[in-house]
Design a protein around this motif. Structure first.
Motif, short mmCIF file in Angstrom:
data_model
loop_
_atom_site.label_atom_id
_atom_site.label_comp_id
_atom_site.label_asym_id
_atom_site.label_seq_id
_atom_site.Cartn_x
_atom_site.Cartn_y
_atom_site.Cartn_z
N UNK A 145 13.50 12.52 2.18
CA UNK A 145 13.53 13.85 1.57
C UNK A 145 13.75 13.74 0.06
N UNK A 146 13.19 14.69 -0.67
CA UNK A 146 13.43 14.84 -2.09
C UNK A 146 13.91 16.26 -2.36
N UNK A 168 17.28 4.47 10.40
CA UNK A 168 17.50 5.26 9.19
C UNK A 168 16.48 6.38 9.06
N UNK A 169 16.82 7.42 8.25
CA UNK A 169 15.94 8.57 8.06
C UNK A 169 15.56 9.21 9.41
N UNK A 198 15.92 20.49 -0.04
CA UNK A 198 15.33 19.21 0.36
C UNK A 198 13.94 19.45 0.95
N UNK A 199 13.01 18.57 0.63
CA UNK A 199 11.65 18.67 1.15
C UNK A 199 11.14 17.25 1.42
N UNK A 200 10.23 17.09 2.37
CA UNK A 200 9.65 15.77 2.64
C UNK A 200 8.96 15.22 1.40
N UNK A 260 0.81 -1.21 0.00
CA UNK A 260 0.00 0.00 0.00
C UNK A 260 0.84 1.26 0.00
N UNK A 261 0.23 2.32 0.48
CA UNK A 261 0.90 3.61 0.51
C UNK A 261 1.92 3.66 1.64
N UNK A 262 3.12 4.11 1.34
CA UNK A 262 4.16 4.22 2.35
C UNK A 262 4.70 5.64 2.38
N UNK A 263 5.22 6.01 3.53
CA UNK A 263 5.82 7.33 3.71
C UNK A 263 6.59 7.32 5.00
N UNK A 264 7.46 8.31 5.15
CA UNK A 264 8.17 8.52 6.40
C UNK A 264 8.68 9.95 6.40
N UNK A 265 8.55 10.66 7.52
CA UNK A 265 8.95 12.08 7.52
C UNK A 265 10.42 12.32 7.24
#
Length: 398
Positions: free
Chosen positions: A167-168, A255-256, A177-179, A159-164
Motif C-alpha cells: 500500500x501507498x 508479509x503484506x 492507503x491505496x494499492x 522485471x515488473x513486480x507488484x503485490x496487492x
C-alpha cells in the motif's frame, strides 16, 4: 537437559556448521568491524582450535564441504575470492571466479565439480563509500569449475513486480492507503533474497532475488547443466525456502497479507500449496513440517505438518517470535530455538521444553543460527554473538 558451554564469538554469528556428528564446529561471524568475516573452529567441548579473519562486506557467507573444508566468500585480489578453511584452521585452496567490477557474491553453493554463485551488486553498506553514479551490475547466476572458469552465466531480470498487499498513500483520497501500481525496481535495489537465496537439487537451481525496499521478489528456476531458464514464480513477499525432493523446492511467502508455502516440481510448476509459512524440514519420506513464522505479535503460530493433500495438521502453539531453523533426530523429534527456549516436538506432534535461558529475553539474541545436532544428543545454536552447546536426550541425525 543442561547447558554445557556458553561462548562469546567475535561478533554476530551468521552460520554454524559441522561436517560430521563428532565435529569440529565451524562458526562464521562478523568481527570487531561489521565488514570483517571471522571463522572460528571449535571442538564439542567449546575449545577454540583455530580462528581466521577475512575482509568482508557485512554479510559473511560460507559453505561447508563433505571433506571438512569450509569455503568462505570475501573480496580480495581485485575480485571476489572463494577460499577454503581446513579442519585444523589453516588456509586451504582458493578460487577467484570470473566476475565483473562491482559484482558481489550474494550466495553460493558447493557442487561436486565446482560452484554455483548468485551475483548481485555491492551491499548497501559498501555503496555509501563508493561512487553512486556508477551503474550497478545486473544480477545473475553462474556456474564455475573448481578452478574458477565460468561454464555459464545467466542474467536475471526481476522485471515488473507488484503485490496487492503493498500500500501507498494518496493525497487525492485524503492520504488514504491505496494499492501500489506495479513497478520495476532500480538495478541498485535488486538483491539476493536473505532467506535461502540459492538452492541446488538434482539438475535444477532455485535462485531468489527481490526488491530491497519492498521485500517483493521472485524465485528463478534454472537448468544446472546449461543455465537455461525453466520458469519463475510470480512476484510475492519473500519467505523461507527448502529442497523438497530431487529437482523440487518449497517456496514460502510471508508479509503484506501473504502466509503460504508452495511446492514446485522439476518444471517449476506449482504442485501443492498450503496456508502456512515457516522454517520447514523435509524428511526422507517427503513429510514437510516445522515451526511457523509470521510478522505479528501476539503470535498465532503453531508447529505444523503440511500434508500432501494441501491440508495442515496442528502441532503445539508457539508463543514468541524469533525462531531458529530446526533439526530432526532419527526418532522423528524436531528441535528448535524460540522465545528464549529450546523446544522439541516429537513424531506425534507433542511438544515439550528442553531448556530455557535464565532471566528476561536478551535483544541481542534476535539473530539465531540453524540448529546443529551433534554426537551424544548435543545441540548447538548461536544467539547473536554467543554460541550455546546443550546436552539433551535427542538421538542422532537420520
Amino acid at each position: 537437559m543442561s547447558l554445557l558451554s556458553r561462548l562469546a564469538m567475535p561478533g554476530q554469528v551468521r552460520s554454524v556448521a559441522a561436517s560430521g556428528p563428532a565435529g569440529p564446529l565451524y562458526v562464521t561471524s562478523c568481527g570487531a568491524s561489521p565488514l570483517e568475516t571471522v571463522v572460528t573452529v571449535l571442538d564439542l567441548s567449546g575449545s577454540v582450535l583455530a580462528r581466521r579473519a577475512y575482509a568482508g562486506t557485512g554479510r559473511p557467507r560460507s559453505r561447508l564441504s563433505a571433506d571438512g573444508t569450509l569455503w568462505v566468500a570475501y573480496p580480495g585480489r581485485g575480485g571476489r575470492v572463494l577460499e577454503g578453511v581446513l579442519p585444523d584452521g589453516s588456509a586451504g585452496p582458493s578460487v577467484v571466479p570470473e566476475c565483473g567490477p562491482g559484482d558481489e557474491i550474494g550466495a553460493f553453493v558447493l557442487l561436486d565439480d565446482g560452484f554455483c554463485v548468485a551475483w548481485a551488486g555491492a551491499s548497501r553498506l559498501l555503496r555509501r563509500s563508493r561512487d553512486r553514479r556508477a551503474s550497478p551490475p545486473s544480477p545473475r547466476v553462474a556456474r564455475y569449475t573448481r578452478e574458477g572458469a565460468c561454464l555459464w552465466s545467466a542474467p536475471v531480470a526481476l522485471g515488473e513486480v507488484s503485490h496487492p498487499g503493498v500500500l501507498g498513500m494518496s493525497a487525492d483520497t485524503g492520504w488514504e492507503a491505496r494499492p501500489v501500481r506495479p513497478w520495476v525496481p532500480d538495478a541498485v535495489d535488486v538483491e539476493v533474497d536473505p532467506w535461502e537465496p540459492l538452492l541446488v537439487s538434482g539438475d535444477r537451481v532455485a535462485a531468489s532475488f527481490g526488491d530491497a525496499r519492498s521485500g517483493i521478489g521472485k524465485t528463478f528456476f534454472l537448468d544446472l547443466d546449461s543455465g537455461e531458464s525453466v520458469s519463475a514464480t510470480s512476484p510475492a513477499p519473500r519467505g523461507r525456502k527448502a529442497i523438497a525432493g530431487r529437482g523440487e523446492f518449497l517456496i514460502g511467502s510471508q508479509g503484506y497479507g501473504a502466509f503460504t508455502t508452495a511446492r514446485h516440481g522439476r518444471d517449476g510448476s506449482e504442485t501443492a500449496r498450503w496456508a502456512s509459512h515457516g522454517a520447514m524440514l523435509v524428511d526422507g519420506q517427503g513429510i514437510v513440517l516445522g515451526p511457523e513464522l509470521e510478522n505479528r505479535l501476539p503470535s498465532a503460530s503453531r508447529f505444523r505438518r503440511l500434508d500432501r493433500d494441501n491440508t495442515l495438521v496442528d502441532g503445539p502453539e508457539l508463543p514468541g517470535y524469533y525462531t531458529s531453523f530446526p533439526a530432526r533426530d532419527s526418532e522423528g523429534t524436531t528441535v528448535f530455538w524460540r522465545d528464549g527456549r529450546l523446544l522439541a516436538v516429537d513424531a506425534d506432534l507433542n511438544g515439550r521444553e528442553l531448556y530455557a535461558l535464565p532471566g528476561p529475553p536478551d535483544d541481542s539474541h534476535h539473530v539465531i543460527s540453524r540448529i546443529v545436532l551433534m554426537d551424544g544428543g548435543r545441540v548447538v545454536v548461536a544467539l547473536g554473538a554467543e554460541l550455546l552447546v546443550l546436552s539433551t536426550g535427542l538421538g542422532p541425525l537420520p
